[in-house]
Each structure stands twice: as C-alpha cells, then as structure tokens.
Design a protein around this motif. Structure first.
Motif, PDB file in Angstrom:
ATOM      1  N   LEU A 170      72.213  -7.006  35.222  1.00  0.00           N
ATOM      2  CA  LEU A 170      71.133  -7.365  36.134  1.00  0.00           C
ATOM      3  C   LEU A 170      70.084  -6.262  36.150  1.00  0.00           C
ATOM      4  O   LEU A 170      70.416  -5.075  36.111  1.00  0.00           O
ATOM      5  N   SER A 171      68.821  -6.663  36.198  1.00  0.00           N
ATOM      6  CA  SER A 171      67.758  -5.675  36.356  1.00  0.00           C
ATOM      7  C   SER A 171      67.846  -5.068  37.746  1.00  0.00           C
ATOM      8  O   SER A 171      68.513  -5.609  38.640  1.00  0.00           O
ATOM      9  N   VAL A 172      67.160  -3.963  37.939  1.00  0.00           N
ATOM     10  CA  VAL A 172      67.194  -3.295  39.245  1.00  0.00           C
ATOM     11  C   VAL A 172      66.656  -4.224  40.332  1.00  0.00           C
ATOM     12  O   VAL A 172      67.211  -4.305  41.431  1.00  0.00           O
ATOM     13  N   GLN A 173      65.565  -4.963  40.008  1.00  0.00           N
ATOM     14  CA  GLN A 173      64.982  -5.869  40.988  1.00  0.00           C
ATOM     15  C   GLN A 173      65.983  -6.942  41.421  1.00  0.00           C
ATOM     16  O   GLN A 173      66.172  -7.198  42.616  1.00  0.00           O
ATOM     17  N   TRP A 174      66.645  -7.560  40.420  1.00  0.00           N
ATOM     18  CA  TRP A 174      67.588  -8.626  40.743  1.00  0.00           C
ATOM     19  C   TRP A 174      68.845  -8.089  41.412  1.00  0.00           C
ATOM     20  O   TRP A 174      69.452  -8.751  42.253  1.00  0.00           O
ATOM     21  N   GLN A 175      69.217  -6.873  41.056  1.00  0.00           N
ATOM     22  CA  GLN A 175      70.387  -6.277  41.700  1.00  0.00           C
ATOM     23  C   GLN A 175      70.106  -6.015  43.173  1.00  0.00           C
ATOM     24  O   GLN A 175      70.956  -6.255  44.034  1.00  0.00           O
ATOM     25  N   ASN A 176      68.904  -5.527  43.466  1.00  0.00           N
ATOM     26  CA  ASN A 176      68.507  -5.322  44.860  1.00  0.00           C
ATOM     27  C   ASN A 176      68.582  -6.624  45.654  1.00  0.00           C
ATOM     28  O   ASN A 176      69.137  -6.675  46.756  1.00  0.00           O
ATOM     29  N   PRO A 196      62.688   1.142  43.137  1.00  0.00           N
ATOM     30  CA  PRO A 196      63.674   2.236  43.057  1.00  0.00           C
ATOM     31  C   PRO A 196      64.077   2.785  44.412  1.00  0.00           C
ATOM     32  O   PRO A 196      65.217   3.230  44.595  1.00  0.00           O
ATOM     33  N   PHE A 197      63.146   2.744  45.388  1.00  0.00           N
ATOM     34  CA  PHE A 197      63.507   3.190  46.734  1.00  0.00           C
ATOM     35  C   PHE A 197      64.616   2.317  47.310  1.00  0.00           C
ATOM     36  O   PHE A 197      65.610   2.826  47.847  1.00  0.00           O
ATOM     37  N   ILE A 202      63.534  12.645  44.372  1.00  0.00           N
ATOM     38  CA  ILE A 202      62.358  12.043  45.004  1.00  0.00           C
ATOM     39  C   ILE A 202      62.749  10.803  45.798  1.00  0.00           C
ATOM     40  O   ILE A 202      62.340  10.625  46.952  1.00  0.00           O
ATOM     41  N   HIS A 203      63.574   9.940  45.184  1.00  0.00           N
ATOM     42  CA  HIS A 203      64.001   8.709  45.858  1.00  0.00           C
ATOM     43  C   HIS A 203      64.887   9.025  47.060  1.00  0.00           C
ATOM     44  O   HIS A 203      64.803   8.349  48.097  1.00  0.00           O
ATOM     45  N   MET A 204      65.738  10.043  46.935  1.00  0.00           N
ATOM     46  CA  MET A 204      66.579  10.435  48.061  1.00  0.00           C
ATOM     47  C   MET A 204      65.722  10.995  49.197  1.00  0.00           C
ATOM     48  O   MET A 204      65.991  10.731  50.377  1.00  0.00           O
TER      49      MET A 204
END
Length: 217
Positions: free
Chosen positions: A157-163, A107-108, A38-40
C-alpha cells in the motif's frame, strides 16, 4: 478526580507518548533520519497544540466560571466534550496549514499514526495492569491489530492509502466498541457512539476522495 490522580494520569500519558516517539524513531525505516526528526517534531508540535485546544475547549464550556475564577477552570480535568472540541479545532488547523503549503500532511499523518498507536497501546496496557481496567482489553486488542496491519500493509500500500486504511479501521473498530462496551476511552477521554460514528463517516468520505485522486493520477 483529585489533583493527585490528574497528575498521575498526565504522567502516564507523557510516559506513553515518550515511549511512542522513541519506538517510532528506533523501529521505523519509512524515512531518512533527518526527515524522520522533522516529522516527529511536527507531530510533537501538533500534540502541544492539541493540549492547548483542550484548554480552549474547557474555557468555552465554562465561560461563566472562567470569568469568575480562571485558574479553577484550568485546574479541573478535561471532559470528553473538551476532547471533541480539541479534535475539531485540530483538524481545521491542519487543513488550513496544509492549504497554505506549510505542511506536507501525508508524511505527518503517517508519523502520527505510528506514534499514536504505540502510545495508545502503552497507555491502555498501563491502565489494564496498574489500574485493573478491564475495558482496556478490547481497545488494546484493536490497537494491536492495527499495529500488525500497519506493518503488513507497508509492502503493498502507498503511504496515502495506508493512512486512509488505518484511519478507517480505527474508526470502524472504535465505533463497534462504543456500541458493545459500557464505556470506551481514548487516553482517558470517553468516546461516544455519535462521535466515533461521525469519524467513521469522515473515513468513508476520505476513501472516496482518495479513489478520485487515484483516478486522476
């Protein structure tokens, strides 16, 4: 740039992104396969929209010629100005889509970052090996560092912080390269210091915003 060179450039870009999508699907273990597809799919959709926005940028920059000969405008290769317009329009479109609840932007962006970095590395590697573009080495080195950082930071790192972290690191590195290199390009489009500086300011704003969200949580 001749039409033949344009076609080759497009082919190299398509190859780079194809490898980027494939590598992300095979290597990434961030999400289940169903969600990953879905994200791809969303990433591919946004990339197609980005190409449309580039064409829109070309039209806006060449309105008199477009009125006289539309095909001539669309056939010409895009310049950095059209590229900048496409980025601005893409960001606005993503913000609207997110605000309306039609997209989970975190996630996108995480998926996009993975695919973008891998695809960029492949593209710059081809530019260096096939076209002997020496300026690709510095940017390719930056991308390699970001890919390593992406792997190493996923554990703490959380996904948000990694982004936010990867985006900030990319904008800071790109800004430095625009200052020290005669020319810096992203997928063949020239990036000017003022534009990379603007993106860096946006990254700093995102860091402050993310900190405020963390305090609220």
């Amino acid at each position: 740039m001749t039409l033949t060179n344009v076609h080759i450039s497009i082919g190299v870009m398509l190859l780079s992104f194809s490898i980027g999508f494939l590598a992300y699907y095979v290597i990434s273990d961030d999400v289940k396969k169903g969600q990953k597809k879905i994200h791809m799919g969303e990433t591919l959709n946004q990339l197609v929209n980005f190409v449309i926005y580039i064409w829109l940028g070309k039209v806006l920059l060449n309105i008199p010629l477009f009125i006289e000969d539309p095909l001539a405008v669309l056939a010409y290769p895009s310049n950095s100005h059209a590229f900048h317009i496409a980025i601005f329009v893409s960001v606005i479109a993503l913000m609207i889509k997110t605000k309306r609840g039609k997209m989970d932007v975190v996630p996108f962006l995480h998926t996009f970052i993975h695919i973008f970095l891998i695809s960029t590395f492949i593209y710059e590697f081809i530019q260096f090996v096939w076209y002997d573009n020496r300026y690709s080495i510095a940017y390719m080195g930056l991308v390699v560092l970001l890919i390593v950082a992406l792997v190493l930071t996923r554990r703490f790192l959380s996904v948000q912080w990694q982004n936010v972290f990867i985006y900030f690191a990319w904008t800071l590195g790109s800004f430095m390269l625009t200052l020290f290199l005669p020319i810096m390009t992203v997928f063949g489009y020239t990036v000017k210091p003022w534009f990379s500086g603007f993106l860096l300011i946006v990254a700093l704003i995102l860091i402050v915003y993310q900190k405020q969200l963390s305090k609220v949580d």
